[in-house]
Design a protein around this motif. Structure first.
Motif, PDB file in Angstrom:
ATOM      1  N   LEU A 120       7.187  17.260  -4.964  1.00 63.89           N
ATOM      2  CA  LEU A 120       7.069  17.177  -6.421  1.00 63.89           C
ATOM      3  C   LEU A 120       6.930  18.575  -7.011  1.00 63.89           C
ATOM      4  CD1 LEU A 120       4.519  14.217  -6.809  1.00 63.89           C
ATOM      5  CD2 LEU A 120       7.007  14.139  -7.090  1.00 63.89           C
ATOM      6  N   PRO A 121       7.583  18.862  -8.110  1.00 62.90           N
ATOM      7  CA  PRO A 121       7.458  20.177  -8.754  1.00 62.90           C
ATOM      8  C   PRO A 121       6.004  20.493  -9.089  1.00 62.90           C
ATOM      9  CG  PRO A 121       9.264  18.931  -9.728  1.00 62.90           C
ATOM     10  CD  PRO A 121       8.534  17.981  -8.834  1.00 62.90           C
ATOM     11  N   GLY A 122       5.559  21.670  -8.705  1.00 56.56           N
ATOM     12  CA  GLY A 122       4.206  22.101  -9.040  1.00 56.56           C
ATOM     13  C   GLY A 122       3.122  21.618  -8.104  1.00 56.56           C
ATOM     14  N   VAL A 123       3.490  20.842  -7.071  1.00 55.32           N
ATOM     15  CA  VAL A 123       2.505  20.308  -6.131  1.00 55.32           C
ATOM     16  C   VAL A 123       2.658  21.016  -4.798  1.00 55.32           C
ATOM     17  CG1 VAL A 123       1.674  18.264  -4.904  1.00 55.32           C
ATOM     18  CG2 VAL A 123       2.453  18.071  -7.283  1.00 55.32           C
ATOM     19  N   ASP A 124       1.535  21.412  -4.224  1.00 55.27           N
ATOM     20  CA  ASP A 124       1.553  22.106  -2.942  1.00 55.27           C
ATOM     21  C   ASP A 124       0.395  21.588  -2.090  1.00 55.27           C
ATOM     22  OD1 ASP A 124       1.934  23.830  -0.840  1.00 55.27           O
ATOM     23  OD2 ASP A 124       1.005  25.560  -1.828  1.00 55.27           O
ATOM     24  N   GLY A 125       0.680  20.557  -1.274  1.00 56.47           N
ATOM     25  CA  GLY A 125      -0.366  20.064  -0.388  1.00 56.47           C
ATOM     26  C   GLY A 125      -0.402  18.560  -0.280  1.00 56.47           C
ATOM     27  N   GLY A 126      -1.425  18.086   0.425  1.00 50.69           N
ATOM     28  CA  GLY A 126      -1.573  16.672   0.709  1.00 50.69           C
ATOM     29  C   GLY A 126      -2.385  15.938  -0.341  1.00 50.69           C
ATOM     30  N   HIS A 127      -2.165  14.630  -0.424  1.00 52.99           N
ATOM     31  CA  HIS A 127      -2.778  13.791  -1.436  1.00 52.99           C
ATOM     32  C   HIS A 127      -4.309  13.843  -1.382  1.00 52.99           C
ATOM     33  CE1 HIS A 127      -2.717   9.539  -3.479  1.00 52.99           C
ATOM     34  NE2 HIS A 127      -3.314  10.448  -4.207  1.00 52.99           N
ATOM     35  N   HIS A 128      -4.867  13.551  -0.210  1.00 46.61           N
ATOM     36  CA  HIS A 128      -6.327  13.502  -0.105  1.00 46.61           C
ATOM     37  C   HIS A 128      -6.957  14.858  -0.392  1.00 46.61           C
ATOM     38  CE1 HIS A 128     -10.172  13.323   2.431  1.00 46.61           C
ATOM     39  NE2 HIS A 128     -10.383  12.568   1.381  1.00 46.61           N
ATOM     40  N   GLN A 129      -6.362  15.893   0.145  1.00 44.34           N
ATOM     41  CA  GLN A 129      -6.886  17.247  -0.083  1.00 44.34           C
ATOM     42  C   GLN A 129      -6.920  17.565  -1.574  1.00 44.34           C
ATOM     43  OE1 GLN A 129      -4.181  20.205   1.351  1.00 44.34           O
ATOM     44  NE2 GLN A 129      -5.242  21.891   0.320  1.00 44.34           N
ATOM     45  N   ILE A 130      -5.832  17.259  -2.269  1.00 43.40           N
ATOM     46  CA  ILE A 130      -5.765  17.579  -3.697  1.00 43.40           C
ATOM     47  C   ILE A 130      -6.703  16.692  -4.508  1.00 43.40           C
ATOM     48  CG2 ILE A 130      -4.220  17.514  -5.701  1.00 43.40           C
ATOM     49  CD1 ILE A 130      -1.978  18.449  -3.809  1.00 43.40           C
TER      50      ILE A 130
ATOM     51  N   MET B 193       0.853  -1.181   0.000  1.00 45.19           N
ATOM     52  CA  MET B 193       0.000   0.000   0.000  1.00 45.19           C
ATOM     53  C   MET B 193       0.895   1.239   0.000  1.00 45.19           C
ATOM     54  SD  MET B 193      -3.120  -1.045   2.596  1.00 45.19           S
ATOM     55  CE  MET B 193      -4.096   0.416   2.115  1.00 45.19           C
ATOM     56  N   TYR B 194       0.793   2.041  -1.076  1.00 42.47           N
ATOM     57  CA  TYR B 194       1.547   3.284  -1.139  1.00 42.47           C
ATOM     58  C   TYR B 194       1.204   4.194   0.046  1.00 42.47           C
ATOM     59  CZ  TYR B 194       3.017   2.658  -6.063  1.00 42.47           C
ATOM     60  OH  TYR B 194       3.590   2.223  -7.228  1.00 42.47           O
ATOM     61  N   GLY B 195      -0.013   4.090   0.515  1.00 41.91           N
ATOM     62  CA  GLY B 195      -0.473   4.891   1.640  1.00 41.91           C
ATOM     63  C   GLY B 195      -1.855   4.428   2.032  1.00 41.91           C
ATOM     64  N   ASN B 196      -2.311   4.872   3.181  1.00 41.84           N
ATOM     65  CA  ASN B 196      -3.655   4.534   3.622  1.00 41.84           C
ATOM     66  C   ASN B 196      -4.681   5.348   2.840  1.00 41.84           C
ATOM     67  OD1 ASN B 196      -2.390   2.957   5.566  1.00 41.84           O
ATOM     68  ND2 ASN B 196      -2.451   4.596   7.101  1.00 41.84           N
ATOM     69  N   GLU B 197      -5.857   4.797   2.688  1.00 40.82           N
ATOM     70  CA  GLU B 197      -6.935   5.555   2.054  1.00 40.82           C
ATOM     71  C   GLU B 197      -7.200   6.796   2.908  1.00 40.82           C
ATOM     72  OE1 GLU B 197      -8.878   6.109  -1.229  1.00 40.82           O
ATOM     73  OE2 GLU B 197      -8.061   4.116  -0.893  1.00 40.82           O
ATOM     74  N   VAL B 198      -7.518   7.916   2.239  1.00 40.16           N
ATOM     75  CA  VAL B 198      -7.676   9.230   2.876  1.00 40.16           C
ATOM     76  C   VAL B 198      -6.325   9.737   3.381  1.00 40.16           C
ATOM     77  CG1 VAL B 198      -9.182  10.640   4.343  1.00 40.16           C
ATOM     78  CG2 VAL B 198      -9.947   8.384   3.677  1.00 40.16           C
ATOM     79  N   SER B 199      -5.242   9.207   2.831  1.00 38.81           N
ATOM     80  CA  SER B 199      -3.911   9.645   3.238  1.00 38.81           C
ATOM     81  C   SER B 199      -3.707  11.122   2.932  1.00 38.81           C
ATOM     82  CB  SER B 199      -2.842   8.824   2.509  1.00 38.81           C
ATOM     83  OG  SER B 199      -1.562   9.365   2.740  1.00 38.81           O
ATOM     84  N   GLY B 200      -3.193  11.831   3.917  1.00 33.91           N
ATOM     85  CA  GLY B 200      -2.876  13.238   3.718  1.00 33.91           C
ATOM     86  C   GLY B 200      -1.409  13.451   3.411  1.00 33.91           C
TER      87      GLY B 200
ATOM     88  N   LEU C 169      -6.400  19.757 -10.440  1.00 32.15           N
ATOM     89  CA  LEU C 169      -6.362  18.586 -11.325  1.00 32.15           C
ATOM     90  C   LEU C 169      -4.945  18.339 -11.838  1.00 32.15           C
ATOM     91  CD1 LEU C 169      -9.672  19.009 -13.345  1.00 32.15           C
ATOM     92  CD2 LEU C 169      -9.043  17.009 -11.971  1.00 32.15           C
ATOM     93  N   ALA C 170      -4.221  19.405 -12.139  1.00 34.60           N
ATOM     94  CA  ALA C 170      -2.840  19.256 -12.606  1.00 34.60           C
ATOM     95  C   ALA C 170      -1.958  18.671 -11.503  1.00 34.60           C
ATOM     96  CB  ALA C 170      -2.302  20.611 -13.062  1.00 34.60           C
ATOM     97  N   GLN C 171      -2.164  19.106 -10.267  1.00 37.16           N
ATOM     98  CA  GLN C 171      -1.389  18.567  -9.151  1.00 37.16           C
ATOM     99  C   GLN C 171      -1.774  17.110  -8.879  1.00 37.16           C
ATOM    100  OE1 GLN C 171      -0.688  21.286  -5.704  1.00 37.16           O
ATOM    101  NE2 GLN C 171      -2.109  22.648  -6.776  1.00 37.16           N
ATOM    102  N   TYR C 172      -3.055  16.817  -8.977  1.00 32.63           N
ATOM    103  CA  TYR C 172      -3.559  15.456  -8.802  1.00 32.63           C
ATOM    104  C   TYR C 172      -2.904  14.530  -9.820  1.00 32.63           C
ATOM    105  CZ  TYR C 172      -7.429  12.129  -7.716  1.00 32.63           C
ATOM    106  OH  TYR C 172      -8.201  11.063  -7.315  1.00 32.63           O
ATOM    107  N   GLN C 173      -2.848  14.982 -11.073  1.00 31.52           N
ATOM    108  CA  GLN C 173      -2.216  14.192 -12.132  1.00 31.52           C
ATOM    109  C   GLN C 173      -0.746  13.937 -11.817  1.00 31.52           C
ATOM    110  OE1 GLN C 173      -2.801  15.415 -16.307  1.00 31.52           O
ATOM    111  NE2 GLN C 173      -0.560  15.332 -16.548  1.00 31.52           N
ATOM    112  N   ARG C 174      -0.049  14.953 -11.302  1.00 30.51           N
ATOM    113  CA  ARG C 174       1.382  14.770 -11.010  1.00 30.51           C
ATOM    114  C   ARG C 174       1.587  13.762  -9.888  1.00 30.51           C
ATOM    115  NH1 ARG C 174       5.253  13.079 -11.122  1.00 30.51           N
ATOM    116  NH2 ARG C 174       7.389  13.879 -11.034  1.00 30.51           N
TER     117      ARG C 174
END
Length: 482
Positions: free
Chosen positions: A346-356, A333-340, A366-371
């Protein structure tokens, strides 16, 4: 190297013995299974060709890599069907491995539709069952996961029945937004309807599980390289094998040494960071030699961790486990579900996985989500490349494996359970015709894929979850989908 004495009960060959698939290098508290060597071929391959899961003469392995929080739905699917597929922006890191993958679309897990949010998507991903809503520890996922069914059926053939890894501690507490315990978000592997499998999250603990199955009488022995511990056995082995096998053995030792070095470097970095913190210094003074705990059980969100390196060490350990036939079943598991997990590295990303992932169709999010999705695919590609480069018999380790990458939902913003993002890599021992995009009829059961994978593992199931039959077209190079 320190002098080691031959271990009682060693199954290493002598000049009068035979090398078998289960031969291992042994030392003080250490057991190292061997990768496939040409010296195995005369007796072992002949026997393994008789196995139902081994048409190529090598065992088939199965790995499941789970990514939380879904994908950017606009940039996931490839263009074109069959071998004409053009990889999407998210899947672009797999371009050098395009001939080794199957991109499967329109699969869904029916039992994940009822219920809110993420938790009903992740816990039953490999069980195909409906989870019981609870805010406590009385978990019930409804069934045994595919990986554990395989471990129960073929796990007796390897030193470890299965291997479960992650890089985040189990999340506890209650998600008051949906009324589910967060424990459900930390598990895809279940040995019973009420028992999730314990995951190793510290690289050193996972390494020790693979190579130090027996307790050592001295703590210092755990700090030494396992290659030093098995030096005598290794020297005897080199005298019994040919030049090609010696080169392969050296390659194996180099891979093990590399993982050991990276683990030790990371441990030193963590210890250094802890010592710079006054509160941590006081804790160290109190705990003394238990400083190891800081490394073996790192706190989530530790900004001192190189997350990419942390994940790659775990993936390398899975590769080593498969290469040496220490296990044939693994989940990560890369991370837990709802992982923050914060992906600002990563270049161009500012924030947590779940939030984005809750992008609200904002182009910037969407661009950050894709990255973030691409980063996960990059790590998947790293593992597949390692497996493709490791030769085994007439093929590669990847040829003799199935490596599934998936998420339990399509779009994290909508919590969409239909048309899941699924990639299957490897040739399954010659039973998968890769290099294609297969689009099935909408709402095709994900469990049909699970059923097909079980058969290729040599442990066929009559039924699994809501399966309607084996997923078609996986072996037919002309099949393009519905």
């Amino acid at each position: 190297m320190a002098e080691q004495h031959p271990q009682e009960g060693s199954d290493m060959p002598t000049s009068h013995g035979k090398l078998t698939r289960r031969s291992a290098l042994k030392g003080l508290g250490v057991t190292m299974c061997l990768p496939f060597l040409e010296a195995l071929a005369p007796a072992v391959l002949a026997a393994e060709k008789a196995l139902p899961n081994s048409p190529t003469g090598a065992p088939v392995r199965m790995a499941v890599l789970y990514m939380p929080n879904g994908v950017n739905p606009h940039t996931w699917l490839p263009e074109g069907k069959g071998a004409a597929m053009k990889l999407s922006p998210i899947l672009a890191p797999l371009e050098p491995l395009k001939s080794e993958i199957l991109v499967l679309s329109q699969l869904m897990n029916k039992q994940s539709i009822e219920g809110d949010g993420h938790y009903v998507k992740v816990a039953p991903f490999l069980t195909g069952t409906h989870i019981t809503k609870t805010t406590g520890s009385d978990l019930r996922c409804g069934g045994v996961s595919l990986d554990q069914l395989m471990a129960q059926r073929i796990g007796n053939l390897t030193p470890l029945p299965s291997l479960e890894l992650s890089v985040e501690s189990v999340t506890t507490g209650v998600d008051t937004n949906v009324g589910y315990t967060r424990l459900y978000g930390s598990h895809i592997s279940w040995s019973s309807p009420t028992t999730p499998m314990t995951r190793e999250i510290a690289p050193k603990a996972a390494f020790d599980r693979l190579f130090r199955p027996r307790p050592t009488p001295k703590a210092a022995a755990e700090d030494a390289s396992i290659l030093d511990a098995v030096a005598d056995d290794a020297q005897r082995l080199r005298a019994t094998i040919g030049k090609a096998d010696r080169a392969k053995l050296d390659e194996y030792f180099t891979a093990v040494r590399s993982v050991e070095g990276r683990i030790q470097a990371d441990a030193a970095r963590r210890a250094s960071q802890v010592r710079e913190d006054p509160a941590a210094r006081r804790e160290i003074a109190r705990l003394g030699d238990r400083i190891r705990t800081v490394y073996d059980h790192p706190a989530d969100g530790d900004t001192g961790i190189d997350h990419t390196e942390q994940v790659r060490i775990m993936l390398d350990l899975m590769v080593l486990a498969f290469w040496t036939d220490t296990t044939r079943v693994a989940t990560f598991m890369y991370g837990n579900e709802v992982s923050g997990r914060n992906f600002s590295f990563l270049p161009g990303v500012d924030g947590g996985h779940h939030q984005i992932s809750h992008h609200e169709n904002d182009p910037a999010k969407l661009a950050q989500y894709q990255r973030i999705n691409m980063w996960h695919i990059e790590q998947y590609a790293y593992m597949l490349s390692r497996m493709r480069d490791l030769k085994e018999g007439d093929g590669s380790l990847l040829d003799h494996s199935m490596v599934l990458f998936a998420s339990g939902m399509k779009d994290g913003n909508a919590h969409e359970p239909h048309n899941l993002p699924v990639v299957l890599a490897g040739r399954g021992g010659g039973t998968l015709a890769t290099g294609r995009s297969l689009a099935y009829s909408p709402n095709t059961p994900l469990c049909d894929l699970h059923l097909a994978m079980a058969k290729r593992m040599g442990a066929p199931l009559a039924q699994f979850g809501d399966s309607a039959g084996e997923l078609p077209g996986l072996s037919d190079a002309t099949f393009m989908g519905a």
